[in-house]
Structures are given as C-alpha cells and as structure tokens.
Design a protein around this motif. Structure first.
Motif, PDB file in Angstrom:
ATOM      1  N   LEU A   1       0.830  -1.208   0.000  1.00  0.00           N
ATOM      2  CA  LEU A   1       0.000   0.000   0.000  1.00  0.00           C
ATOM      3  C   LEU A   1       0.865   1.258   0.000  1.00  0.00           C
ATOM      4  O   LEU A   1       0.545   2.250  -0.660  1.00  0.00           O
ATOM      5  CB  LEU A   1      -0.935   0.009   1.206  1.00  0.00           C
TER       6      LEU A   1
ATOM      7  N   THR B   1       0.925   4.409  -2.700  1.00  0.00           N
ATOM      8  CA  THR B   1       0.746   5.824  -2.357  1.00  0.00           C
ATOM      9  C   THR B   1       1.891   6.678  -2.893  1.00  0.00           C
ATOM     10  O   THR B   1       1.692   7.840  -3.214  1.00  0.00           O
ATOM     11  CB  THR B   1       0.610   6.039  -0.839  1.00  0.00           C
ATOM     12  N   GLU B   2       3.092   6.096  -2.992  1.00  0.00           N
ATOM     13  CA  GLU B   2       4.206   6.834  -3.598  1.00  0.00           C
ATOM     14  C   GLU B   2       3.930   7.120  -5.059  1.00  0.00           C
ATOM     15  O   GLU B   2       4.301   8.167  -5.580  1.00  0.00           O
ATOM     16  CB  GLU B   2       5.509   6.046  -3.469  1.00  0.00           C
TER      17      GLU B   2
ATOM     18  N   ILE C   1      -3.377  11.316  -3.658  1.00  0.00           N
ATOM     19  CA  ILE C   1      -4.235  10.568  -2.746  1.00  0.00           C
ATOM     20  C   ILE C   1      -4.977  11.512  -1.792  1.00  0.00           C
ATOM     21  O   ILE C   1      -4.412  12.472  -1.295  1.00  0.00           O
ATOM     22  CB  ILE C   1      -3.421   9.507  -1.986  1.00  0.00           C
TER      23      ILE C   1
ATOM     24  N   SER D   1      -5.971   8.587   2.814  1.00  0.00           N
ATOM     25  CA  SER D   1      -4.797   8.578   3.698  1.00  0.00           C
ATOM     26  C   SER D   1      -5.180   8.055   5.081  1.00  0.00           C
ATOM     27  O   SER D   1      -4.449   7.269   5.684  1.00  0.00           O
ATOM     28  CB  SER D   1      -4.221   9.981   3.803  1.00  0.00           C
TER      29      SER D   1
ATOM     30  N   LEU E   1      -5.491   4.358   4.975  1.00  0.00           N
ATOM     31  CA  LEU E   1      -4.178   3.727   4.956  1.00  0.00           C
ATOM     32  C   LEU E   1      -3.552   3.743   6.350  1.00  0.00           C
ATOM     33  O   LEU E   1      -2.862   2.799   6.740  1.00  0.00           O
ATOM     34  CB  LEU E   1      -3.267   4.407   3.930  1.00  0.00           C
TER      35      LEU E   1
ATOM     36  N   LEU F   1       1.566   9.720   7.418  1.00  0.00           N
ATOM     37  CA  LEU F   1       1.297   8.337   7.076  1.00  0.00           C
ATOM     38  C   LEU F   1       2.551   7.502   7.240  1.00  0.00           C
ATOM     39  O   LEU F   1       3.601   7.833   6.699  1.00  0.00           O
ATOM     40  CB  LEU F   1       0.783   8.279   5.628  1.00  0.00           C
TER      41      LEU F   1
END
Length: 128
Positions: free
Chosen positions: A38, A42-43, A48, A53, A56, A125
């Motif tokens: 995950l 997100t990278e 996003i 977020s 996650l 995050l």
C-alpha cells in the motif's frame, strides 16, 4: 465421541496462548507486507485524498495492533501462575506494548468504544 470413549487430555492454556501468539505473528508479517504494498501505491499516487490517507493509516494501526496482540499473548502464555494478573504484572506487560489501545486491554473497568488513537490529530502516514 461416545460415553465409552475416553475424554482427550485437556490442552493447557499456556500452549493455546503460545499457538495464538505464533499465529498472530504470522498475520503480522502478512499485514506488514500488505502495508508495504500500500505504501508503494501511495508513492505512485501523490494525489491521494485525505480520506484515503486515513484509511491507509488504519491499515498501519491494524498491523501494529496485531504485533501488540502477538506480544501480549506471548507474555501471558509465559507468565507464572494461572490466577489473575497483579497490578505489577499488568504494568510490566504494558511496558512491552506499543499502543495505548492494547495496553487498555489490561486495565480494569469498561473498555472504551473508540481507541485513544482516534482522538489524536491525524499525523504523517507511516506505511513502511
């Protein structure tokens, strides 16, 4: 099993707790792999949303909770005696746990409907 069959030997609770600890450890490893996957996604998606977020971050909390539950069951399985936990034992076990929500499992009294981490401001995050 019939009345003539002998009853199997009981399984000692410490063995059950150790098995549970090992199972939770395996689940924690899987959750860590999922968390890494995950994080990679997100990278690749800097757009996003804050709602995503938060979801996650929930995955991270679940992984940390599994890690803590693994530690908790391991420590409970290896404690001496089978009676109630003393305040001293609870405090020593709590020191080994990462999350306040898991430490609260050792407290006497009602368990809150929300975890303490819910009331904190959303942070960065942490998915790796």
């Amino acid at each position: 099993m019939t009345a003539a069959d002998p009853e199997p030997d009981p399984v000692p609770m410490d063995q059950v707790m150790l098995r549970l600890s090992r199972h939770l450890s395996l689940l924690a490893e899987r959750a860590k792999g999922l968390e890494g996957a995950l994080g990679s996604l997100t990278e690749a998606a800097p757009w996003i949303s804050s709602k995503m977020s938060k979801r996650l971050q929930d995955a991270d909390f679940i992984r940390q909770s599994i890690d803590d539950l693994c530690m908790l069951t391991h420590l409970l399985a290896n404690r001496s005696g089978d009676g109630p936990l003393s305040h001293r034992e609870s405090a020593m076990i709590a020191e080994e746990l990462q999350l306040c929500a898991t430490r609260m499992l050792l407290d006497v009294g009602p368990f809150p409907a929300t975890r303490p981490e819910d009331s904190q401001a959303p942070g960065e995050l942490h998915l790796f």
